[in-house]
Design an enzyme around this catalytic site. Structure first.
Site, PDB file in Angstrom:
ATOM      1  N   GLY A  97      47.056  30.387  49.439  1.00 29.25           N
ATOM      2  CA  GLY A  97      46.891  31.185  48.494  1.00 29.25           C
ATOM      3  C   GLY A  97      45.525  31.816  48.158  1.00 29.25           C
ATOM      4  O   GLY A  97      44.585  32.077  47.047  1.00 29.25           O
ATOM      5  N   PHE A 155      44.972  34.803  46.676  1.00 29.08           N
ATOM      6  CA  PHE A 155      45.634  35.281  45.041  1.00 29.08           C
ATOM      7  C   PHE A 155      43.723  34.356  44.378  1.00 29.08           C
ATOM      8  O   PHE A 155      43.764  34.952  43.116  1.00 29.08           O
ATOM      9  CB  PHE A 155      46.456  34.088  45.247  1.00 29.08           C
ATOM     10  CG  PHE A 155      46.743  34.063  43.456  1.00 29.08           C
ATOM     11  CD1 PHE A 155      47.776  34.922  42.850  1.00 29.08           C
ATOM     12  CD2 PHE A 155      46.866  32.828  43.093  1.00 29.08           C
ATOM     13  CE1 PHE A 155      47.766  34.769  42.433  1.00 29.08           C
ATOM     14  CE2 PHE A 155      47.133  32.514  41.374  1.00 29.08           C
ATOM     15  CZ  PHE A 155      47.793  33.690  41.428  1.00 29.08           C
ATOM     16  N   LYS A 160      34.407  39.951  53.278  1.00 32.99           N
ATOM     17  CA  LYS A 160      35.731  39.438  54.266  1.00 32.99           C
ATOM     18  C   LYS A 160      34.325  39.186  55.488  1.00 32.99           C
ATOM     19  O   LYS A 160      35.029  40.343  56.497  1.00 32.99           O
ATOM     20  CB  LYS A 160      36.524  40.261  53.799  1.00 32.99           C
ATOM     21  CG  LYS A 160      37.937  39.242  55.271  1.00 32.99           C
ATOM     22  CD  LYS A 160      38.639  38.736  54.449  1.00 32.99           C
ATOM     23  CE  LYS A 160      39.348  37.971  55.507  1.00 32.99           C
ATOM     24  NZ  LYS A 160      40.366  36.523  54.712  1.00 32.99           N
ATOM     25  N   GLU A 177      35.671  34.818  51.520  1.00 29.48           N
ATOM     26  CA  GLU A 177      36.913  34.364  52.186  1.00 29.48           C
ATOM     27  C   GLU A 177      36.943  34.310  53.718  1.00 29.48           C
ATOM     28  O   GLU A 177      36.584  35.566  53.900  1.00 29.48           O
ATOM     29  CB  GLU A 177      38.195  36.015  50.700  1.00 29.48           C
ATOM     30  CG  GLU A 177      39.598  35.029  51.952  1.00 29.48           C
ATOM     31  CD  GLU A 177      40.159  35.777  50.927  1.00 29.48           C
ATOM     32  OE1 GLU A 177      41.374  35.816  51.755  1.00 29.48           O
ATOM     33  OE2 GLU A 177      40.323  37.519  50.472  1.00 29.48           O
ATOM     34  N   GLY A 213      42.192  31.796  57.351  1.00 27.06           N
ATOM     35  CA  GLY A 213      42.670  30.203  57.667  1.00 27.06           C
ATOM     36  C   GLY A 213      42.261  29.064  57.631  1.00 27.06           C
ATOM     37  O   GLY A 213      41.347  29.368  56.738  1.00 27.06           O
TER      38      GLY A 213
END
Length: 223
Positions: free
Chosen positions: A13, A16, A36, A111, A114
């Site tokens: 998540g 999310f 990212k 973000e 993994g």
């Protein structure tokens, strides 16, 4: 203000949580961006490839800025995706992209891909990239059997490598569970760690509005 959203594993998540926090900061009137560094599993379209995690952010609000340094094909780690695609990852490019992008925002959320030890290129792990960016981390975990070990290992590795931990977010907490591992996860976790729990998020699938209040609280806490 910058934070790196990492996790104890894949599919727990991070996206999310990232989009929930981004929306909360955006609703506070802060210019918010999601960066990212590396995205594998690119979505192929007639107009080119798209970054799935950033598309999820854009679906929440088009007012949130997004940027990706390397968009790669294949549902594998960024390092393997780059190797298979013949792409050379330049960490200096990522650092420069981050610095330029962050300067445009009041809040920038980065973000990861993994877990904290996921390879980002042939000679660097995610933790090494976090060191290069020099920003604190927020760890996302889930309260299921075996994940106490994963969570404590992530915290231990981060501390051992002098990464600054802002706190922990527990995601996908089911309602009315009879699972003893899930019911006791938070109490067990507190026995073995000394970092703050920033938020406890109920399992609500992809309905982000359900948890909007908790994301607002977390955003206020870390501001």
């Amino acid at each position: 203000m910058e934070y790196f959203i990492t996790g104890i594993d894949t599919d727990i998540g991070k996206t999310f949580v990232t989009k929930g926090l981004a929306l909360a900061f955006n609703n506070q009137g802060k210019k918010t961006g999601v960066f990212k560094p590396l995205q594998s599993g690119a979505i192929k379209t007639a107009n080119g490839n798209l970054a799935p995690d950033l598309e999820a952010v854009k679906a929440v609000s088009k007012n949130i800025n997004t940027k990706c340094s390397y968009l790669l094909e294949g549902e594998v780690s960024p390092a393997l995706a780059a190797r298979l695609g013949g792409v050379k990852i330049d960490i200096n490019k990522i650092k420069n992209d981050f610095a330029q992008f962050s300067s445009l925002n009041d809040v920038t959320l980065v973000e990861g891909a993994g877990g904290i030890l996921a390879p980002v290129c042939d000679d660097m792990l995610c933790a090494d990239l976090i060191k290069q960016l020099e920003i604190p981390i927020i760890i996302v975990t889930v309260p299921f059997l075996g994940r106490l070990n994963h969570t404590l290992l992530t915290i231990y590795y981060a501390k051992t490598n002098n990464l600054k931990i802002k706190g922990l977010i527990i995601n996908k907490i089911p309602d009315n569970t009879k699972d003893l591992a899930v019911k006791n996860f938070i109490d067990e976790l507190k026995m073995y760690m000394d970092i703050p729990i920033l938020g406890k998020i109920k399992d609500c699938g992809k309905n982000i509005s359900y948890n909007e209040s908790i994301f607002n609280i977390i955003a206020e806490t870390i501001s």
